[in-house]
Design an enzyme around this catalytic site. Structure first.
Site, PDB file in Angstrom:
ATOM      1  N   GLU A  19      89.066 -11.495  45.185  1.00  0.00           N
ATOM      2  CA  GLU A  19      88.697 -10.558  46.245  1.00  0.00           C
ATOM      3  C   GLU A  19      87.220 -10.193  46.133  1.00  0.00           C
ATOM      4  O   GLU A  19      86.689 -10.040  45.024  1.00  0.00           O
ATOM      5  CB  GLU A  19      89.508  -9.256  46.160  1.00  0.00           C
ATOM      6  CG  GLU A  19      90.981  -9.372  46.454  1.00  0.00           C
ATOM      7  CD  GLU A  19      91.668  -8.008  46.450  1.00  0.00           C
ATOM      8  OE1 GLU A  19      90.962  -6.984  46.613  1.00  0.00           O
ATOM      9  OE2 GLU A  19      92.895  -7.972  46.276  1.00  0.00           O
ATOM     10  N   GLU A  28      96.307  -6.273  40.771  1.00  0.00           N
ATOM     11  CA  GLU A  28      95.439  -5.308  40.076  1.00  0.00           C
ATOM     12  C   GLU A  28      96.231  -4.418  39.119  1.00  0.00           C
ATOM     13  O   GLU A  28      96.230  -3.192  39.212  1.00  0.00           O
ATOM     14  CB  GLU A  28      94.659  -4.464  41.091  1.00  0.00           C
ATOM     15  CG  GLU A  28      93.680  -5.286  41.911  1.00  0.00           C
ATOM     16  CD  GLU A  28      92.893  -4.464  42.916  1.00  0.00           C
ATOM     17  OE1 GLU A  28      91.817  -4.915  43.336  1.00  0.00           O
ATOM     18  OE2 GLU A  28      93.358  -3.361  43.286  1.00  0.00           O
TER      19      GLU A  28
END
Length: 686
Positions: free
Chosen positions: A308, A147
């Site tokens: 995710e 991320e």
């Protein structure tokens, strides 16, 4: 790449648990048909406990257990969070925030991307992991970092200042060109030495926050630089991986419509796009579809991965509602319908401590397999196992393109003089939602994309217009296609400077209008717009807000007019056919129409090309299509909170139930129902 089935599993951190728990976990994974584990995402301190010390014993055991269990492995480089020793020995690796505060050790997203020490050690770790585990049975991807760009999107330290100056030197070559690009004669900002340039933050060009800058050009360039600086970190690690493994895909997990990083600038370096799907609310089906299509568009329509999603709740919001029964399955199938070839979770087992200990997981703290959430996870796993490779690799046959542009996002939201309540993602989502509701298939692509294969191009709030974009948009219209764009488009060049011509700048010719004035209003202030079609007797009213451009038609016909203010009766929506009534059309929406108005305009644009879908009049029923080897797979998904009845658009077999479906048959869809129709080939005419 993967060709046997949709990958199913997620982020697994067995290093947090004793070996006995691992065995319980793998038994549960078997029950849920989980075939993929993402390993080693945040283990830097364990794998490398000191600058010159590596310890792979635990990771060896973790990987070996996954191999013994027959799992596919996504192996991370573990560089998403610094280990304490690194920050202690080399404090210069810690980032400086937008306020100008040098951070000390803590949290994650805590590294300066310009730090030579961080770049050297992160790349070295990635190389050592790749050297050790390349060729591992079941290894399907390398996962670099995690991320990128979290928190406020970067660093503003002295190292980044130096990196920014080098980036600027490469971009502009000379200070004369830089000063011209930044309009530096304003407020006596003419730079005479590269060392005079500092990062734009709250200590320099900004006030109130990141969207309030004295020089949009400087801030725009810093955002570009920071996106590129983090990309350099990713490239460092990928290069070291490729020294030991030339073929296994390398990726990192993006975050959908995430402002700090221009994912289009990264796309070429990803072997497969992947992202983390955490929608901000429970009724965000159109927003998720937009994000899925944006991720698919990064690789020119190739399948992407959901790296995710949560099985139940998130842990980062002020309020974290649980996913209602059936929603996990529905959202997972929506991802697949839009091109996902992997559906993975964070996390496989709940952590026992720290800020994500209550974040949802496949297995809760007790490790139970008799809960509602686990049954839903297992049910979806069984469906994916039964589906096999049917849709793996399938693509979306879109004839509509929606342009998404980070430069326009960054520039529009930090530009003074108009209305700061206008947010780029909200405008883009409004037009995407109308396309989604109409049931058309959409590619979300950058402004650099090849537009020749699209009948309709939608370009909301395309504020920054550079290169040959205007010419290529006009070409869509000249060959008989349709262009739809909105207020504030075509206003600025690639340096964020205003075009010295009538707005909408280089788009004025194809749109057949000029903007004489731009009015703005506070949220809640409405100017009613009346929309009229020459071939329809009924008028439609739309409540327009925020932005009201006053137009002067220069060849365009008036489709909608304002109902209030001194410009009442003047055009608010126009359509221009530069090659006559049988040619293509360029539509311009000069105001912030509400959903009724946006839907009205979008439907008429799509109608002109026969692109309105069969379920367009059924609220909250989604149609998404993938195709492979000449076979179409139609996903019909019900986001409705009530049962709805639809008429089957085609004959075929529902691959989730095995039931045959006849075209024209009445189908009842209950809330969260999913139909995956392998369509029969159309019959040849007699």
């Amino acid at each position: 790449m993967i060709d046997s089935k949709i990958l199913y599993g997620g982020d697994y951190n067995p290093e947090q648990w004793p070996r006995a728990v691992w065995e319980q976990d793998y038994a549960a994974f078997d029950l849920a048909s989980i075939d993929t584990v993402t390993l080693n995402v945040f283990s830097w301190a364990t794998v490398q406990p000191g600058e010159d010390t590596y310890d792979f014993a635990q990771l060896d055991a973790v990987v070996a257990r996954a191999v013994d269990g027959g799992r596919r492995i996504v192996l991370a480089t573990s560089t998403g969070a610094l280990p304490p020793w690194l920050a202690h020995q080399h404090p210069e690796v810690e980032r400086t925030d937008f306020q100008g505060r040098r951070h000390v050790y803590g949290q994650r997203h805590n590294a300066c991307p310009s730090s030579p020490v961080y770049r050297r050690l992160s790349a070295e770790l990635a190389g050592r992991i790749a050297e050790r585990y390349a060729g591992t049975p079941g290894l399907v991807a390398w996962h670099v970092g995690n991320e990128y760009g979290g928190f406020d999107g970067g660093c503003w330290c002295d190292l980044c200042a130096a990196g920014f100056r080098n980036w600027l030197c490469e971009r502009y070559g000379t200070l004369a060109r830089l000063n011209d690009a930044w309009n530096a004669t304003f407020w006596s900002h003419t730079f005479t030495d590269w060392d005079q340039i500092v990062p734009p933050n709250m200590l320099s060009e900004h006030w109130r926050g990141p969207d309030h800058t004295a020089f949009q050009g400087i801030t725009l360039d810093y955002r570009r630089f920071m996106s590129d600086a983090m990309l350099a970190n990713y490239r460092d690690e990928k290069m070291r991986i490729r020294e030991h493994d030339a073929t296994t895909p390398v990726t990192t997990n993006f975050m959908g419509m995430f402002r700090p990083i221009d994912y289009h600038r990264w796309a070429a370096d990803l072997d497969v796009a992947s992202w983390d799907n955490y929608p901000p609310g429970q009724r965000e089906h159109a927003r998720m579809a937009l994000a899925h299509d944006l991720m698919r568009g990064l690789k020119d329509g190739a399948p992407f991965w959901v790296m995710e999603q949560t099985p139940t709740i998130t842990a980062s919001r002020d309020v974290n509602p649980v996913k209602r029964p059936g929603v996990l399955r529905l959202w997972s199938w929506q991802a697949i319908a839009h091109g996902a070839d992997a559906v993975l979770y964070f996390q496989m087992r709940q952590s026992r401590g720290a800020c994500e200990k209550y974040h949802g997981a496949v297995l809760d703290h007790a490790g139970r397999t008799d809960t509602r959430s686990f049954r839903e996870v297992a049910g979806l796993g069984a469906e994916l196992a039964a589906l096999g490779d049917a849709v793996v690799g399938a693509r979306t046959p879109a004839r509509v393109a929606l342009l998404f542009d980070w430069d326009s996002w960054w520039t529009a939201e930090m530009t003074d003089g108009f209305n700061r309540h206008v947010k780029y993602p909200a405008v883009v989502l409004a037009y995407y939602r109308a396309l989604w509701s109409a049931g058309t298939q959409v590619d979300v692509v950058p402004v650099t994309a090849d537009l020749s294969r699209y009948d309709v191009v939608v370009a909301p709030l395309l504020h920054v217009l550079g290169g040959d974009v205007a010419e290529r948009l006009e070409a869509v219209v000249r060959r008989g296609g349709s262009l739809l764009t909105t207020f504030w488009s075509g206003r600025a060049d690639e340096d964020a400077n205003a075009y010295l011509m009538d707005a909408p700048g280089p788009l004025g010719r194809v749109l057949g209008v000029r903007v004489e004035e731009t009015d703005s209003a506070e949220p809640g202030v409405v100017n009613p717009v009346t929309l009229r079609s020459p071939v329809e007797p009924v008028e439609t009213r739309s409540d327009a807000t925020l932005v009201f451009e006053v137009l002067v038609p220069e060849g365009a016909e008036v489709i909608g007019t304002y109902g209030a203010e001194f410009y009442a009766g003047t055009p608010a929506v126009t359509r221009h056919r530069p090659d006559g009534p049988d040619g293509g059309a360029a539509w311009y929406v000069a105001t912030g129409l509400d959903d009724v108005g946006v839907d009205w305009v979008v439907r008429r644009v799509l109608d002109g090309h026969g692109l309105v879908g069969p379920y367009a009049d059924v609220p909250d029923v989604e149609l998404a299509v993938r195709s492979k080897d000449g076979v179409r797979f139609a996903f019909v998904l019900s986001h409705s909170t009530e049962p709805v009845e639809v008429t089957a658009h085609a004959s075929g077999v529902d691959l989730l139930t095995g039931r045959g479906v006849r075209q024209g048959e009445a189908l009842v869809l209950n809330p969260t129902d999913v139909l995956l129709l392998r369509e029969d080939a159309p019959e040849e005419p007699a």
